[in-house]
Scaffold this motif. Structure first.
Motif, short mmCIF file in Angstrom:
data_model
loop_
_atom_site.label_atom_id
_atom_site.label_comp_id
_atom_site.label_asym_id
_atom_site.label_seq_id
_atom_site.Cartn_x
_atom_site.Cartn_y
_atom_site.Cartn_z
N UNK A 37 -10.68 -1.80 -3.95
CA UNK A 37 -9.93 -2.32 -4.96
C UNK A 37 -8.39 -2.30 -4.22
N UNK A 38 -8.32 -1.35 -3.11
CA UNK A 38 -6.90 -1.40 -2.92
C UNK A 38 -6.92 -0.88 -1.26
N UNK A 90 -5.55 1.69 -0.30
CA UNK A 90 -5.72 3.10 -0.50
C UNK A 90 -7.19 3.43 -0.65
N UNK A 119 2.28 -2.80 4.92
CA UNK A 119 2.57 -1.87 3.66
C UNK A 119 1.79 -2.27 2.60
N UNK A 120 1.09 -1.16 2.01
CA UNK A 120 0.24 -1.26 1.08
C UNK A 120 0.38 -2.03 -0.30
N UNK A 121 1.62 -2.06 -0.81
CA UNK A 121 1.89 -2.71 -1.96
C UNK A 121 2.43 -4.02 -1.54
N UNK A 161 4.86 -5.78 -3.30
CA UNK A 161 6.16 -5.58 -3.29
C UNK A 161 6.74 -4.17 -3.50
N UNK A 162 8.03 -3.90 -2.92
CA UNK A 162 8.14 -2.53 -3.07
C UNK A 162 8.84 -1.86 -4.25
N UNK A 163 8.32 -0.84 -4.73
CA UNK A 163 8.95 -0.30 -6.03
C UNK A 163 10.10 0.46 -5.85
N UNK A 217 3.26 6.47 1.43
CA UNK A 217 3.33 5.21 0.53
C UNK A 217 4.10 5.65 -0.90
N UNK A 231 5.67 2.00 -1.64
CA UNK A 231 4.80 0.82 -1.34
C UNK A 231 3.49 1.24 -1.67
N UNK A 232 3.26 2.44 -2.57
CA UNK A 232 1.94 2.61 -2.95
C UNK A 232 1.33 1.68 -4.14
N UNK A 233 0.16 1.48 -4.25
CA UNK A 233 -0.29 0.27 -5.21
C UNK A 233 -0.59 0.89 -6.61
N UNK A 234 -0.13 0.05 -7.43
CA UNK A 234 0.01 0.47 -8.93
C UNK A 234 -0.94 -0.89 -9.48
N UNK A 279 -2.36 4.58 -10.27
CA UNK A 279 -2.70 4.33 -8.89
C UNK A 279 -3.87 3.68 -8.85
N UNK A 280 -4.23 2.72 -7.75
CA UNK A 280 -5.47 2.09 -7.76
C UNK A 280 -6.01 2.08 -6.46
#
Lengths: 553, 101
Positions: free
Chosen positions: A266-267, A269, A543-545, A547-549, B86, B91-94, B100-101
């Motif tokens: 899925x990601x 991670x 970078x995983x996401x 866009x940056x939070x 992350x 830059x962690x995935x949501x 978190x995913x």
């Protein structure tokens, strides 16, 4: 029909019914489902699927026996086929998942050029095909040994089952079936191993207990004129052990059917944790195998050594019928043991029977033997299915749509071509499995060397070195492949047995990978940098996401 | 590939920092990977085999058991550490719910 045949049929039939049931439930209607399971596989399940995909008929059936006869030197397989996952998890999986495409050639095509993509697609098909033929053969052999069916019939049945769930469900069907297959194969492996450990040491965890027999095993081995079991470098020199282990590790990390599995999470991670679960599941079998090898060797040496030929235990007679155990007709008592019929020892024991005969040696009932047979089938079929998917996706996605249709295809058409390519691949694999080319066994080992010297370096450089360009990658991949293949052909066919510095054809992939790294870097430096837009894409991949939070800081 | 969000977030120094810390973690873990397998299991195996624990000569144990356990741990440590990194750099995935995913 014997008890063993009855239970084998029962377990194989039950497990096949489960696979087909899963396939029907997870059939797919869109391309993303077919190629990457809609990127919706939970990490633990994906890990189990990777483990089943990875552990082939050879891991399940032959590895413990091979280690039993190699002693310490068997460590090349144990470390080589597990250590690659560390490289995968740290260097490749998360980034390739972020890049987010369907196939390995697709990544190198985007990152470098269409030429590199085409070379990669060809290499992926070649590597996967040599590998899959061995798997089909392995499945057929399980059938023939346990059920006395002809090998061709076994291969045909295995092919038909794989055809059903692979064509119907694509990656999604294959993944969920592999989860079931992992469960079957690991249960079938651990139960007899625990029972044997219990028999010898009164404690059922073989990883802990097999140390207790090593001292005696060394002494017995020397008594039989064999090498001491734990003595290193008896089969290969130290340099070669080093290079073969490294080649298997980087080959693992470069094999397209392994890499592709990290696209299904899925990601980013999820890709990291998938690698963890996968190696944990693999380690369960890979730490058990050396224990099984040591116990089985100990049991054979102690149980058969010095025994008069007419007083041998019952399992010897049972397996003699299959031709996997050969008692020398000239022998009176057993004084020498070998795994190679050419040596003419008093008794010759094939590598493959140690795992298959384990339940009988440990005195376990017939149902357990049937379970082991189903486990061997699961190992062969799960690996074959994963490889077939790589072949069909490379053929349809990277060749047909890129080169012939030039990207003008509807969703329906893509799915249809994917299915047709899969069907074609299954048919070719069945034919190859029934009439394997003589060199298949060798070629499977060399698939690792070729993967190590072609894919691994240019993918790693493509991620970690933005300056790396298409010319460099093409030059590096070709020189790595040519160097490795030339050495293999020279050492095997042109001047059989000759080596440089004792480096075996299995180990040369490490040197080939170095050649690839060096050539890629030199040529990239001598030619213009990739376009700025591509550099930005590579930057994004890190970078995983998406866009940056906003963070607190 | 997603659209880059440079326009609204021109400060990219965090990227270098994040990447450097990733590379450092990677280098440490790969050094351990090399040590347990190639150094303990192959290069120093004969010396380590002088030490015997629970019947296992130590070098032999690293080659056939220990290195595999360490490999599994290394990947787990990497995944856990990267989770933290992350989050620290945002830059962690949501998913849509912010989970978190």
């Amino acid at each position: 029909m014997s008890d063993i045949q009855f239970w084998t049929l029962v377990f194989i039939f039950l497990s096949f019914a489960v696979y087909i049931g899963i396939a029907w439930r997870s059939r797919v209607k869109e391309t993303a489902g077919f190629y990457v399971a809609g990127q919706g596989i939970p990490t633990v399940a994906n890990g189990a699927a990777v483990a089943a995909d990875w552990m082939s008929a050879a891991s399940f059936i032959s590895m413990a026996g091979l280690i039993a006869f190699l002693g310490y030197d068997g460590a090349i397989y144990l470390m080589g086929w597990t250590g690659g996952y560390v490289l995968l998890a740290l260097l490749l999986a998360p980034y390739l998942r972020k890049w987010g495409k369907f196939t390995v050639p697709e990544f190198v095509g985007d990152r470098y050029s269409e030429l590199v993509r085409t070379i990669a697609a060809g290499a992926a098909i070649l590597i996967s095909f040599t590998y899959v033929v061995g798997q089909m053969r392995g499945g057929g052999i399980v059938f023939s040994r346990f059920l006395n069916l002809p090998v061709a019939g076994g291969v045909g049945v295995a092919g038909a089952i794989i055809f059903t769930y692979a064509v119907l469900g694509g990656m999604k069907g294959i993944t969920w079936t592999q989860v079931a297959q992992y469960t079957v194969l690991i249960t079938a492996y651990l139960i007899p191993a625990a029972a044997i450990s219990q028999t010898f040491t009164d404690f059922p965890i073989p990883q802990i207990t097999f140390g207790q027999v090593l001292g005696e095993l060394n002494a017995l081995s020397v008594e039989f004129g064999l090498n001491s079991y734990t003595q290193p470098f008896t089969e290969r020199p130290q340099l070669d052990i080093f290079l073969v282990t490294m080649a298997l590790m980087i080959g693992t990390a470069g094999l397209p059917h392994v890499i592709i599995r990290f696209y299904t999470t899925k990601s980013v991670r999820g890709a990291r944790y998938s690698a963890f679960w996968a190696l944990l599941f693999i380690a369960l079998l890979y730490t058990t195998a050396p224990a099984v090898g040591a116990f089985a060797k100990f049991n054979i040496l102690e149980g058969l050594g010095g025994t008069p030929v007419d007083e041998l235990p019952e399992w010897v007679g049972n397996w003699e019928a299959t031709g996997l155990v050969i008692v020398n007709p000239d022998a009176d008592t057993i004084e020498s043991i070998s795994n190679n019929p050419a040596e003419g020892a008093d008794i010759t024991v094939d590598n493959d029977i140690l795992v298959l005969a384990n339940p009988e040696i440990a005195g376990l009932p017939a149902p357990v033997v049937g379970l082991v047979a189903a486990g061997g089938m699961a190992a062969a079929m799960s690996t074959a299915a994963g490889l077939l998917l790589v072949i069909s996706s490379s053929a349809s996605h990277d060749f047909y749509f890129r080169r012939i249709k030039r990207g003008h295809a509807t969703e329906r058409e893509k799915l249809l071509v994917g299915r047709l390519a899969m069907a074609g691949a299954v048919v070719i694999a069945v034919i190859g499995g029934i009439n394997p080319p003589a060199f298949v066994a060798q070629v499977v080992a060399f698939a690792f060397g070729l993967a190590a010297s072609s894919f691994f370096p240019i993918i790693v450089l493509g991620i970690f070195w933005k300056r790396c360009n298409a010319k460099g990658a093409a030059a590096g991949m070709i020189s790595g492949l040519v160097f490795t293949a030339t050495y293999m052909i020279w050492s095997l066919y042109v001047s059989p047995g000759s080596t440089v510095l004792g480096i075996s054809p299995e180990g040369i992939g490490t040197v080939g990978a170095l050649v690839n790294f060096v050539v890629t870097i030199l040529v990239s430096r001598a030619t213009p940098a990739p376009p700025a837009q591509l550099m930005e894409f590579i930057e994004e991949m890190r970078y995983p996401a998406t866009s940056r939070r906003q963070t607190k800081g | 590939m997603s659209e880059s969000n440079h326009a609204e977030n021109p400060d990219t120094s965090w990227r270098e920092e994040y990447w450097k810390r990733n590379l450092r973690l990677m280098a440490i873990l790969l050094a351990i990977w090399f040590t347990v397998s190639f150094v303990f299991g192959i290069l120093l195996v004969e010396q380590l085999n002088e030490i015997v624990i629970a019947g296992f000569p130590l070098g032999f144990w690293f080659a056939q058991q220990g290195s595999i356990y360490v490999f599994v741990l290394l990947i787990l440590i990497y995944a856990k550490r990267m989770d933290r990194l992350d989050v620290e750099y945002g830059v962690d995935e949501r998913d849509q719910n912010g989970d978190r995913s």
